[in-house]
Design an enzyme around this catalytic site. Structure first.
Site, PDB file in Angstrom:
ATOM      1  N   ARG A  30      42.448 -25.494   5.127  1.00  0.00           N
ATOM      2  CA  ARG A  30      40.894 -24.644   4.475  1.00  0.00           C
ATOM      3  C   ARG A  30      40.577 -24.185   3.262  1.00  0.00           C
ATOM      4  O   ARG A  30      41.356 -24.182   2.566  1.00  0.00           O
ATOM      5  CB  ARG A  30      41.632 -23.135   4.766  1.00  0.00           C
ATOM      6  N   GLU A  60      31.596 -23.185   1.153  1.00  0.00           N
ATOM      7  CA  GLU A  60      31.366 -24.317   1.988  1.00  0.00           C
ATOM      8  C   GLU A  60      29.617 -23.519   2.722  1.00  0.00           C
ATOM      9  O   GLU A  60      28.735 -22.527   3.153  1.00  0.00           O
ATOM     10  CB  GLU A  60      31.535 -24.226   2.882  1.00  0.00           C
ATOM     11  N   HIS A  97      33.600 -30.556   5.885  1.00  0.00           N
ATOM     12  CA  HIS A  97      33.905 -30.128   6.524  1.00  0.00           C
ATOM     13  C   HIS A  97      34.749 -31.275   7.714  1.00  0.00           C
ATOM     14  O   HIS A  97      33.741 -30.555   8.970  1.00  0.00           O
ATOM     15  CB  HIS A  97      33.803 -28.419   6.910  1.00  0.00           C
TER      16      HIS A  97
END
Length: 533
Positions: free
Chosen positions: A232, A261, A280
């Site tokens: 995370r 992000e 990601h």
């Protein structure tokens, strides 16, 4: 009104097919936040990935919402407190992308130590830089794994197979699990920091793990360490990591997740071939996306049909492995709580749940929730298994559980002791065979009666004619009695106190209760409504 589900965020369409068999489904793969908020009031369930943010404001607008399904592991884009307060169950898919995330972690580790991204760019740029791109082996190196869940455990297995020494830290799992994987269990993160050549993180983002990797922890790490984060964003302080790479304390880093992000402005972007950065991608395999879509869709389908979810994030005690052994007691537990509340005057102060006999050896956390729900449902609307514990806490009701090997002549007993500011009452029940519930004790009286939707509890003087008078009065009100038990106080003498408990076919009005209390010898008349099955 049918169960209506909104599916968004580019979730595999297999989810729509699964849900379409039992629910009305709207599939909107691209849905701006303002549009989502405008329509959320019409849905019973919401299925998302990481793009949609389920805020407290959105939840406040969700008039019908019962479940939020996150097709993936992390739920940091969902306001769990707001969902729990409103009684909305939040589910995820903790295992659907396990293989994908663990494989990506191993790939990121090898990409750093063997300079694979730099080598690829070099060759494509017409260069042949074998000496500059000299790598190292992972064989005989030490990897420190923080978090031994499904992903961390799989990384440990693969690392062990590659000949690495594996250290694991996770205060929520036992030493036995680590040893089964051939790893060394450490009791302090400092053991990881000072010994590991590689450190990989597999923990959720929360108050404890936020900025877990920072300037201070990095200073305690072995010089030349390589840090990998595929868990995370926010677990690693990006500025502190960048500084440590620049000054040479950290050799390299591999990062798949970022505090923001896309990571615009992150100092990691300026470190060239000292970092391997991916957008990601940990769960981004075709197989993983199908797995999580199927898993969460099936759970939403089950919830729509009244079944429990496998992976409820905000009610972990109702996970199947915990619920299964005590599931047949759930209805009885809720009814015992509701019964205790309805025969006890005053404001609730404490609820004690006592598991006896074979129940004492089991995790009865689900039964505790059921009892609390039963107590609170008598005075509040919207109480369910999700928000019952929190509502009890906010009302200052102390909830405790205990165990006893003494189950009298029964295999198991469940006791509920409710204390208010005026009195204390105890209800006791059991399950006969596999599915026959019985109430055995009620406020000090002995009985044996099946819980029913409509019940009358009539403490009275133990003398002839009492049953006949009650039956006559109810007959005159056209109220049918389906079952009746008369019980005395424990160790009471003839002519002392007794109780009549009647199961009737319909609700009993306040006017009828007043008439019952006028019968000579009736101490009180209380109507009890039990709804748990």
């Amino acid at each position: 009104m049918g169960y209506k589900v909104l599916v968004t965020d580019q979730i595999d369409e297999i989810a729509v097919k699964i849900l379409g068999g039992c629910c009305e489904v709207d599939y909107k793969p691209v849905l701006p936040a303002e549009d989502l908020r405008a329509i959320i009031k019409d849905y019973d369930a919401l299925m998302i990935r990481s793009s949609s943010k389920v805020t407290r404001e959105l939840i406040s607008d969700a008039e019908r919402l019962k479940v939020i399904g996150r097709a993936g592991v992390g739920v940091d884009n969902v306001d769990l407190d707001a969902a729990t307060d409103k009684g909305i169950v939040v589910i995820n898919s903790p295992e659907g992308n396990t293989v994908a995330a663990s494989e990506h972690t191993i790939g990121m580790m090898l990409s750093t130590i063997r300079h694979i991204p730099s080598a690829d760019a070099s060759v494509k740029d017409g260069r042949w830089e074998r000496s500059r791109l000299m790598g190292q082996q992972v064989f005989n190196k030490t990897i420190g794994i923080v978090g031994l869940g499904k992903v961390g455990g799989r990384v440990a297995s693969v690392a062990k197979a590659m000949g690495m020494r594996v250290l694991v830290y996770d205060p929520f799992v036992g030493r036995d699990l680590a040893e089964e994987l051939g790893a060394t269990y450490v009791i302090s993160l400092d053991d990881i920091w000072k010994s590991a050549d590689f450190i990989t993180l597999h923990v959720p983002k929360n108050k404890v793990t936020l900025n877990l990797i920072n300037k201070d922890t990095i200073a305690r790490m072995k010089k030349g360490v390589i840090i990998i984060n595929c868990a995370r964003g926010g677990i690693v302080n990006e500025a502190d990591l960048a500084e440590a790479i620049q000054n040479g304390h950290v050799e390299m880093a591999a990062v798949d997740v970022f505090d923001k992000e896309p990571p615009e402005g992150s100092p990691l972007l300026r470190l060239g071939d000292k970092v391997v950065l991916t957008p990601h991608l940990g769960a981004s395999t075709k197989e993983a996306q199908i797995n999580v879509a199927v898993d969460v869709a099936e759970q939403i389908r089950d919830i729509s049909q009244g079944l429990p979810a496998r992976s409820a994030v905000n009610i972990p005690s109702l996970k199947p492995e915990i619920l299964g052994p005590v599931k047949h007691y759930m209805g009885l537990a809720e009814n015992l709580g509701a019964l205790a509340r309805q025969i006890t005057d005053g404001a609730a102060r404490e609820i004690e749940i006592v598991a006896c006999g074979e129940l004492a050896a089991l995790d009865v956390s689900p039964l505790v929730i059921a009892v609390v729900k039963g107590v609170l449902c008598c005075s509040s609307e919207g109480v369910n298994y999700v928000n019952a514990p929190r509502l009890a806490e906010r009302r200052g009701i102390h909830v405790k559980k205990s165990a006893s090997t003494d189950s009298e002549s029964y295999v198991s007993l469940l006791k509920v002791i409710l204390t208010t500011d005026k009195e204390t009452n105890k209800t006791t029940g059991t399950i006969l065979g596999e599915d026959i519930p019985r109430i055995l004790r009620l406020a000090g009286y002995q009985t044996s009666i099946e819980p029913a939707e409509h019940m009358l509890v009539l403490p009275h003087k133990d003398k002839p004619g009492m049953v006949a008078q009650v039956a006559t009065l109810l007959s005159g009100e056209n109220i049918n009695i389906s079952m009746m038990q008369v019980g005395r106080k424990v160790r009471a003498l003839v002519g002392g106190e007794s109780v009549m408990i009647l199961n009737v076919d319909e609700p009993v009005s306040d006017e009828t209760l007043v008439q019952l209390q006028k019968i000579d010898g009736i101490y009180s008349a209380k109507y009890v409504n039990l709804t748990a099955k």
